[in-house]
Design a protein around this motif. Sequence first.
Motif, short mmCIF file in Angstrom:
data_model
loop_
_atom_site.label_atom_id
_atom_site.label_comp_id
_atom_site.label_asym_id
_atom_site.label_seq_id
_atom_site.Cartn_x
_atom_site.Cartn_y
_atom_site.Cartn_z
N GLU A 22 1.14 3.22 19.91
CA GLU A 22 1.71 2.21 19.04
C GLU A 22 1.00 0.87 19.17
O GLU A 22 0.75 0.18 18.18
CB GLU A 22 3.21 2.03 19.34
N TRP A 23 0.65 0.47 20.40
CA TRP A 23 0.05 -0.84 20.60
C TRP A 23 -1.47 -0.82 20.50
O TRP A 23 -2.14 -1.80 20.83
CB TRP A 23 0.50 -1.41 21.94
N LEU A 24 -2.02 0.28 19.99
CA LEU A 24 -3.44 0.31 19.68
C LEU A 24 -3.78 -0.72 18.59
O LEU A 24 -4.94 -1.10 18.43
CB LEU A 24 -3.84 1.71 19.21
N ILE A 25 -2.75 -1.19 17.90
CA ILE A 25 -2.96 -2.22 16.86
C ILE A 25 -3.59 -3.48 17.45
O ILE A 25 -4.14 -4.29 16.72
CB ILE A 25 -1.64 -2.59 16.16
N SER A 26 -3.55 -3.63 18.76
CA SER A 26 -4.15 -4.80 19.40
C SER A 26 -5.67 -4.78 19.33
O SER A 26 -6.32 -5.80 19.58
CB SER A 26 -3.71 -4.88 20.86
N LEU A 27 -6.26 -3.63 19.02
CA LEU A 27 -7.72 -3.50 19.03
C LEU A 27 -8.38 -4.54 18.14
O LEU A 27 -9.43 -5.09 18.47
CB LEU A 27 -8.11 -2.09 18.57
N GLN A 28 -7.75 -4.84 17.01
CA GLN A 28 -8.35 -5.75 16.04
C GLN A 28 -8.36 -7.20 16.54
O GLN A 28 -8.98 -8.06 15.92
CB GLN A 28 -7.58 -5.66 14.71
N LEU A 29 -7.70 -7.47 17.66
CA LEU A 29 -7.62 -8.83 18.19
C LEU A 29 -8.81 -9.19 19.09
O LEU A 29 -8.86 -10.29 19.61
CB LEU A 29 -6.33 -8.99 19.01
N HIS A 30 -9.75 -8.26 19.24
CA HIS A 30 -10.83 -8.46 20.20
C HIS A 30 -12.18 -8.74 19.55
O HIS A 30 -13.23 -8.51 20.16
CB HIS A 30 -10.92 -7.25 21.13
N GLY A 31 -12.15 -9.23 18.32
CA GLY A 31 -13.38 -9.66 17.68
C GLY A 31 -14.38 -8.56 17.40
O GLY A 31 -15.59 -8.77 17.52
N LEU A 32 -13.87 -7.38 17.02
CA LEU A 32 -14.78 -6.27 16.74
C LEU A 32 -15.43 -6.42 15.37
O LEU A 32 -14.92 -7.11 14.47
CB LEU A 32 -14.01 -4.95 16.82
N LYS A 33 -16.54 -5.75 15.20
CA LYS A 33 -17.31 -5.83 13.96
C LYS A 33 -16.65 -5.03 12.84
O LYS A 33 -16.61 -5.46 11.69
CB LYS A 33 -18.72 -5.30 14.22
N PHE A 34 -16.13 -3.84 13.17
CA PHE A 34 -15.53 -2.97 12.17
C PHE A 34 -14.04 -3.24 12.02
O PHE A 34 -13.38 -3.65 12.99
CB PHE A 34 -15.70 -1.49 12.55
N ARG A 35 -13.51 -2.95 10.86
CA ARG A 35 -12.06 -3.00 10.67
C ARG A 35 -11.45 -1.70 11.20
O ARG A 35 -12.08 -0.64 11.15
CB ARG A 35 -11.69 -3.15 9.20
N SER A 36 -10.24 -1.80 11.74
CA SER A 36 -9.57 -0.63 12.31
C SER A 36 -8.59 -0.02 11.31
O SER A 36 -7.88 -0.73 10.60
CB SER A 36 -8.81 -1.03 13.59
N PHE A 37 -8.56 1.31 11.30
CA PHE A 37 -7.67 2.06 10.42
C PHE A 37 -6.91 3.09 11.26
O PHE A 37 -7.47 3.67 12.20
CB PHE A 37 -8.45 2.80 9.33
N GLY A 38 -5.67 3.32 10.91
CA GLY A 38 -4.88 4.36 11.55
C GLY A 38 -4.47 5.40 10.53
O GLY A 38 -4.01 5.06 9.43
#
Length: 301
Positions: free
Chosen positions: A124-140
């Motif tokens: 559930e808290w994998l949504i935090s991944l986008q908070l780390h300045g990654l190049k790609f957008r995250s999708f679930g």
Amino acid sequence: MQGLVFWLIYPILWLVSILPFRIFYLFSDCCYFVIYHLIGYRKKTVTANLKLALPEKSDVEIRQIRKKFYAHMCDMFLEMIKSMSISEKELKRRFTYTNLDFLRRLEEQNKSIIFMCGHYASYEWLISLQLHGLKFRSFGIYKKIRNHYFDQLIRDIRGKFDAKLISMYEATETIQRNETEGLPGNYAMIADQSPKLQRAKYWFHFMGVRVPVFEGSERLAKKLDMNVIYLHVEKKKRGFYEATFKPISENAPAEPPHKITRTFLDLLENQIRKNPEYYLWTHKRWKHKDSQPPAHAEIVD
């Protein structure tokens, strides 16, 4: 009627989400008591799954694992609700990553990445991944909820930090379109689902039992030349998780058939055997174990 049910329940969910963590987990303890001791939600299914997957465990050990599992399940479900109001700072503190540099290195290849995940620990808290300045957008990739209002709530919760949900029925088309448009992404897929028997094309041994397995992640990775990693999540203590990205393949098209799926299942099984209480045992993963594979099925191992 769907709207009425939603608006009756939504204020309760919001109130739960804003509870201080100390009270929040006391509330989870109360939910555990009701669900496990009073209702006994899917207790027969959980017990049967544990005995099937862990035949070396005694009845006493099975009961201990079962209790710990229900306590964790209540925490995990409520943590999804907590996501409605949790701050970025608090989420990053509670769900950490050990090797973000590895993920950034993969992104430099400009190839989309598939995260193969199991129903283990916390996804559930994998949504935090986008908070780390990654190049790609995250999708679930997720399965739609029948109630439109709750489905939208889940989308809003999991998309709160700029991640986006894609229905499992639209996933292939959406990913292919993104690839065509030159928009690489990080795609998280729960890969230990149980397919319907008539669609069960591939059968593997998982936890010592032969079961049908989806190979959608592997097929996509091979077709679109996507990197594949396993999301290894550990529960460090109550309310705190640590994720590690473990490589499965950086050259999916060249991998032998079924190797990506087999590697994922082995990594997940190792985690389950180490700390079985964090797997989702209410999930009917082994419901087809005694079924005759369809004529078109391939028995992989």
